[in-house]
Write a protein that holds these residues in place. Structure first.
Motif, PDB file in Angstrom:
ATOM      1  N   LEU A 270      11.861  12.259  -3.987  1.00 27.99           N
ATOM      2  CA  LEU A 270      12.926  11.607  -4.540  1.00 27.99           C
ATOM      3  C   LEU A 270      12.699  11.528  -6.247  1.00 27.99           C
ATOM      4  O   LEU A 270      13.191  11.681  -6.671  1.00 27.99           O
ATOM      5  CB  LEU A 270      13.270  10.397  -3.979  1.00 27.99           C
ATOM      6  CG  LEU A 270      14.100  10.283  -2.885  1.00 27.99           C
ATOM      7  CD1 LEU A 270      14.403   8.666  -2.320  1.00 27.99           C
ATOM      8  CD2 LEU A 270      15.182  10.714  -2.845  1.00 27.99           C
ATOM      9  N   ALA A 271      11.365  11.023  -6.218  1.00 33.38           N
ATOM     10  CA  ALA A 271      10.983  10.762  -7.811  1.00 33.38           C
ATOM     11  C   ALA A 271      10.785  12.301  -8.498  1.00 33.38           C
ATOM     12  O   ALA A 271      11.074  12.137  -9.617  1.00 33.38           O
ATOM     13  CB  ALA A 271       9.546  10.295  -7.515  1.00 33.38           C
ATOM     14  N   THR A 272      10.588  13.387  -7.665  1.00 33.66           N
ATOM     15  CA  THR A 272      10.573  14.860  -8.408  1.00 33.66           C
ATOM     16  C   THR A 272      12.045  14.912  -8.957  1.00 33.66           C
ATOM     17  O   THR A 272      12.210  15.428 -10.061  1.00 33.66           O
ATOM     18  CB  THR A 272      10.057  15.858  -7.588  1.00 33.66           C
ATOM     19  OG1 THR A 272      11.087  15.985  -6.343  1.00 33.66           O
ATOM     20  CG2 THR A 272       8.790  15.678  -7.024  1.00 33.66           C
ATOM     21  N   GLY A 273      13.086  14.491  -8.122  1.00 36.01           N
ATOM     22  CA  GLY A 273      14.434  14.818  -8.707  1.00 36.01           C
ATOM     23  C   GLY A 273      14.712  13.865  -9.803  1.00 36.01           C
ATOM     24  O   GLY A 273      15.461  14.406 -10.666  1.00 36.01           O
ATOM     25  N   ALA A 274      14.279  12.558  -9.769  1.00 43.72           N
ATOM     26  CA  ALA A 274      14.317  11.782 -11.112  1.00 43.72           C
ATOM     27  C   ALA A 274      13.773  12.120 -12.082  1.00 43.72           C
ATOM     28  O   ALA A 274      14.439  12.129 -13.050  1.00 43.72           O
ATOM     29  CB  ALA A 274      14.076  10.354 -10.319  1.00 43.72           C
ATOM     30  N   LEU A 275      12.761  12.800 -11.883  1.00 44.32           N
ATOM     31  CA  LEU A 275      11.995  13.229 -13.276  1.00 44.32           C
ATOM     32  C   LEU A 275      12.666  14.419 -14.043  1.00 44.32           C
ATOM     33  O   LEU A 275      12.736  14.709 -15.138  1.00 44.32           O
ATOM     34  CB  LEU A 275      10.704  13.823 -13.083  1.00 44.32           C
ATOM     35  CG  LEU A 275       9.661  12.696 -12.721  1.00 44.32           C
ATOM     36  CD1 LEU A 275       8.492  13.158 -12.118  1.00 44.32           C
ATOM     37  CD2 LEU A 275       9.160  12.022 -13.945  1.00 44.32           C
ATOM     38  N   GLN A 276      13.534  15.282 -12.950  1.00 45.58           N
ATOM     39  CA  GLN A 276      14.262  16.600 -13.565  1.00 45.58           C
ATOM     40  C   GLN A 276      15.395  15.850 -14.307  1.00 45.58           C
ATOM     41  O   GLN A 276      15.689  16.438 -15.351  1.00 45.58           O
ATOM     42  CB  GLN A 276      14.616  17.314 -12.301  1.00 45.58           C
ATOM     43  CG  GLN A 276      13.585  18.291 -11.715  1.00 45.58           C
ATOM     44  CD  GLN A 276      13.869  19.009 -10.589  1.00 45.58           C
ATOM     45  OE1 GLN A 276      15.052  19.260 -10.451  1.00 45.58           O
ATOM     46  NE2 GLN A 276      13.116  18.779  -9.603  1.00 45.58           N
ATOM     47  N   ALA A 277      16.034  14.645 -13.649  1.00 47.15           N
ATOM     48  CA  ALA A 277      17.297  14.263 -14.395  1.00 47.15           C
ATOM     49  C   ALA A 277      16.729  13.815 -15.816  1.00 47.15           C
ATOM     50  O   ALA A 277      17.547  13.658 -16.825  1.00 47.15           O
ATOM     51  CB  ALA A 277      17.733  13.320 -13.709  1.00 47.15           C
ATOM     52  N   ILE A 278      15.654  12.882 -15.844  1.00 43.27           N
ATOM     53  CA  ILE A 278      15.414  12.304 -17.052  1.00 43.27           C
ATOM     54  C   ILE A 278      14.926  13.305 -18.105  1.00 43.27           C
ATOM     55  O   ILE A 278      15.231  13.331 -19.377  1.00 43.27           O
ATOM     56  CB  ILE A 278      14.108  11.401 -16.822  1.00 43.27           C
ATOM     57  CG1 ILE A 278      14.361  10.418 -16.012  1.00 43.27           C
ATOM     58  CG2 ILE A 278      13.337  11.027 -17.945  1.00 43.27           C
ATOM     59  CD1 ILE A 278      13.327   9.352 -15.257  1.00 43.27           C
ATOM     60  N   TYR A 279      14.337  14.424 -17.731  1.00 45.91           N
ATOM     61  CA  TYR A 279      13.869  15.552 -18.505  1.00 45.91           C
ATOM     62  C   TYR A 279      15.065  16.137 -19.207  1.00 45.91           C
ATOM     63  O   TYR A 279      15.139  16.401 -20.513  1.00 45.91           O
ATOM     64  CB  TYR A 279      13.013  16.596 -17.810  1.00 45.91           C
ATOM     65  CG  TYR A 279      12.889  17.745 -18.551  1.00 45.91           C
ATOM     66  CD1 TYR A 279      11.715  17.811 -19.611  1.00 45.91           C
ATOM     67  CD2 TYR A 279      13.645  19.101 -18.595  1.00 45.91           C
ATOM     68  CE1 TYR A 279      11.464  18.777 -20.496  1.00 45.91           C
ATOM     69  CE2 TYR A 279      13.256  20.282 -19.010  1.00 45.91           C
ATOM     70  CZ  TYR A 279      12.217  20.160 -20.295  1.00 45.91           C
ATOM     71  OH  TYR A 279      11.932  21.413 -20.808  1.00 45.91           O
ATOM     72  N   GLU A 280      16.050  16.271 -18.258  1.00 49.20           N
ATOM     73  CA  GLU A 280      17.445  16.913 -18.876  1.00 49.20           C
ATOM     74  C   GLU A 280      18.115  16.100 -19.861  1.00 49.20           C
ATOM     75  O   GLU A 280      18.743  16.724 -20.862  1.00 49.20           O
ATOM     76  CB  GLU A 280      18.400  17.103 -17.584  1.00 49.20           C
ATOM     77  CG  GLU A 280      18.303  18.360 -16.768  1.00 49.20           C
ATOM     78  CD  GLU A 280      19.040  18.395 -15.640  1.00 49.20           C
ATOM     79  OE1 GLU A 280      20.151  17.911 -15.663  1.00 49.20           O
ATOM     80  OE2 GLU A 280      19.008  19.446 -14.747  1.00 49.20           O
ATOM     81  N   ARG A 281      18.089  14.724 -19.759  1.00 47.43           N
ATOM     82  CA  ARG A 281      18.299  13.729 -20.875  1.00 47.43           C
ATOM     83  C   ARG A 281      17.734  13.872 -22.049  1.00 47.43           C
ATOM     84  O   ARG A 281      17.712  12.969 -23.070  1.00 47.43           O
ATOM     85  CB  ARG A 281      18.661  12.441 -20.180  1.00 47.43           C
ATOM     86  CG  ARG A 281      19.959  12.421 -19.343  1.00 47.43           C
ATOM     87  CD  ARG A 281      21.257  12.396 -20.097  1.00 47.43           C
ATOM     88  NE  ARG A 281      21.242  11.233 -20.962  1.00 47.43           N
ATOM     89  CZ  ARG A 281      21.654  10.151 -20.932  1.00 47.43           C
ATOM     90  NH1 ARG A 281      22.343   9.990 -19.350  1.00 47.43           N
ATOM     91  NH2 ARG A 281      21.978   9.235 -21.676  1.00 47.43           N
ATOM     92  N   SER A 282      16.569  14.436 -22.198  1.00 43.93           N
ATOM     93  CA  SER A 282      15.461  14.516 -23.388  1.00 43.93           C
ATOM     94  C   SER A 282      14.861  13.173 -23.691  1.00 43.93           C
ATOM     95  O   SER A 282      14.521  12.677 -24.605  1.00 43.93           O
ATOM     96  CB  SER A 282      16.146  15.015 -24.308  1.00 43.93           C
ATOM     97  OG  SER A 282      16.568  16.200 -24.348  1.00 43.93           O
ATOM     98  N   LEU A 283      14.817  12.435 -22.286  1.00 47.94           N
ATOM     99  CA  LEU A 283      13.942  11.138 -22.403  1.00 47.94           C
ATOM    100  C   LEU A 283      12.402  11.387 -22.050  1.00 47.94           C
ATOM    101  O   LEU A 283      12.215  12.243 -21.261  1.00 47.94           O
ATOM    102  CB  LEU A 283      14.773  10.141 -21.444  1.00 47.94           C
ATOM    103  CG  LEU A 283      16.183   9.775 -21.950  1.00 47.94           C
ATOM    104  CD1 LEU A 283      16.827   9.018 -20.480  1.00 47.94           C
ATOM    105  CD2 LEU A 283      16.177   8.904 -23.060  1.00 47.94           C
TER     106      LEU A 283
END
Length: 375
Positions: A270-283
């Motif tokens: 689940l955390a890997t998916g969260a990291l992908q979403a955060i990366y897409e937002r340039s955070l």
């Protein structure tokens, strides 16, 4: 000329000792003088003697074999870690393991149990059972049964982990860094206070993890914000894209007017998916948002390396085998006693957690959590 099998008597004759002395050396039982032990070990090497496991099993009415049914091998490395522990402990004591991977399929699990019964295994380990009727099938066959991590309602021996304490440690770590808006992504039912099924779920692995999150927030008088709670699936077995719910729910959190400063994901996947979403937002992690996982499987290999709650995977497997071995040594005339082993978790702190962004940080801090290790 056909080479005959080397016997215990051959070793004893070569070493100049009794067969009882050779047996004590082989099984490391009783006192043996060091010089005598060396003589026997040298004779074993020279003769090429090997313990006849089949004959030994026939005498004890055992096959010295454990069946291990795995819920799945991929994509969650947790199961492979438990399987490794099972194999290591079994081999250490001269036992064999027959492993069957059922990939979450109850029918395959039943066929696996039937196969292991036909192979006359002495015990079956379930990590974790798909259908409790298959656990009952193994019990009705007269086998020792140990359920690992996710036990069903069927009473058997169990090896579990204190998920509540691990979850509480993760949330307390975030609070110690100044975070107050802490989102939760976990597996389980829809979050409804009045739902009886939800109350029952709190006794499960998923329920323990959520209870640890909720109770720790309440302990520090932080409101439980239902906008920051999401339940889904750890992962799916149908396809290779397992960013899944971790990705989907993190995107939703990041669209809130007041987004979370930290996310607690109750599985490294689940955390890997969260990291992908955060990366897409340039955070940036952890400057803009911190994240903690659970399991310590993928965690060391992510970018940044993930703070996570470590499950003692190999120790779980070893503990399950030890229950089988201990039960096998007991007097069969005594009544059955359920053995329950509960292991501890550990918080491993890496680079994915940091101090809450200044605009969100409170004026007062709390002490960092205990039972953690920094890497």
């Amino acid at each position: 000329m056909e080479k005959r099998n080397v016997t215990l008597k051959d070793v004893a004759r070569k070493a100049g000792v009794s067969t009882a002395t050779v047996a004590r050396v082989l099984h490391d039982q009783g006192y043996i003088a060091e010089e005598t032990r060396k003589q026997v070990e040298a004779a074993i090497r020279e003769t090429g003697y090997r313990i006849n496991v089949v004959a030994q099993g026939l005498r004890k009415q055992q096959t010295l074999t454990i069946g291990h049914i795995l819920h799945s091998i991929m994509p969650n490395p947790f199961y492979a870690g438990v399987a490794l522990g099972v194999e290591q402990e079994a081999m250490k004591h001269g036992w064999s393991v027959l492993m069957i991977n059922v990939q979450g399929d109850a029918r395959r699990e039943r066929l696996g149990v039937e196969t292991l019964i036909q192979r006359r295994v002495d015990a079956i380990l379930f990590t974790s059972a798909v259908d409790e009727t298959n656990v009952r099938l193994a019990l009705d066959a007269g086998l020792q049964v140990v359920q690992v991590q996710q036990p069903t309602a069927i009473p058997t021996h169990q090896v579990t982990v204190d998920n509540y304490v691990g979850s509480a440690a993760a949330v307390e770590h975030l609070i110690s860094l100044g975070h107050r808006r802490i989102a939760y992504i976990g597996a389980g039912p829809t979050y409804v206070h009045q739902d009886p099924a939800f109350v029952e779920c709190l006794k499960s692995v998923e329920g323990e993890r959520f209870s640890g999150y909720r109770d720790t927030l309440q302990k520090y008088q932080i409101p439980v914000d239902e906008q920051l709670i999401a339940f889904g699936r750890y992962y799916t077995l149908e396809h290779d894209d397992n960013s899944g719910d971790g990705y989907t729910y993190t995107r939703q959190f990041l669209q809130l007017d007041r987004r979370p400063t930290a996310i607690f994901a109750t599985c490294d996947i689940l955390a890997t998916g969260a990291l992908q979403a955060i990366y897409e937002r340039s955070l940036r992690v952890p400057d803009d948002i911190s994240i903690i996982g659970f399991d310590n499987t993928y965690a060391p290999y992510l970018t940044p390396p993930l703070t996570t709650v470590e499950l003692p995977m190999t120790d779980i497997g070893k503990a399950a085998v030890r229950i089988v071995l201990e039960q096998g040594q007991q007097d069969t005339s005594t009544s059955w006693v359920q053995h329950q082993v509960r292991l501890s978790t550990r918080l491993v702190v890496r680079s994915s957690t940091g101090v809450a962004p200044s605009e969100h940080a409170p004026t007062t801090q709390i002490a960092p959590t205990t039972n953690m290790m920094k890497e």
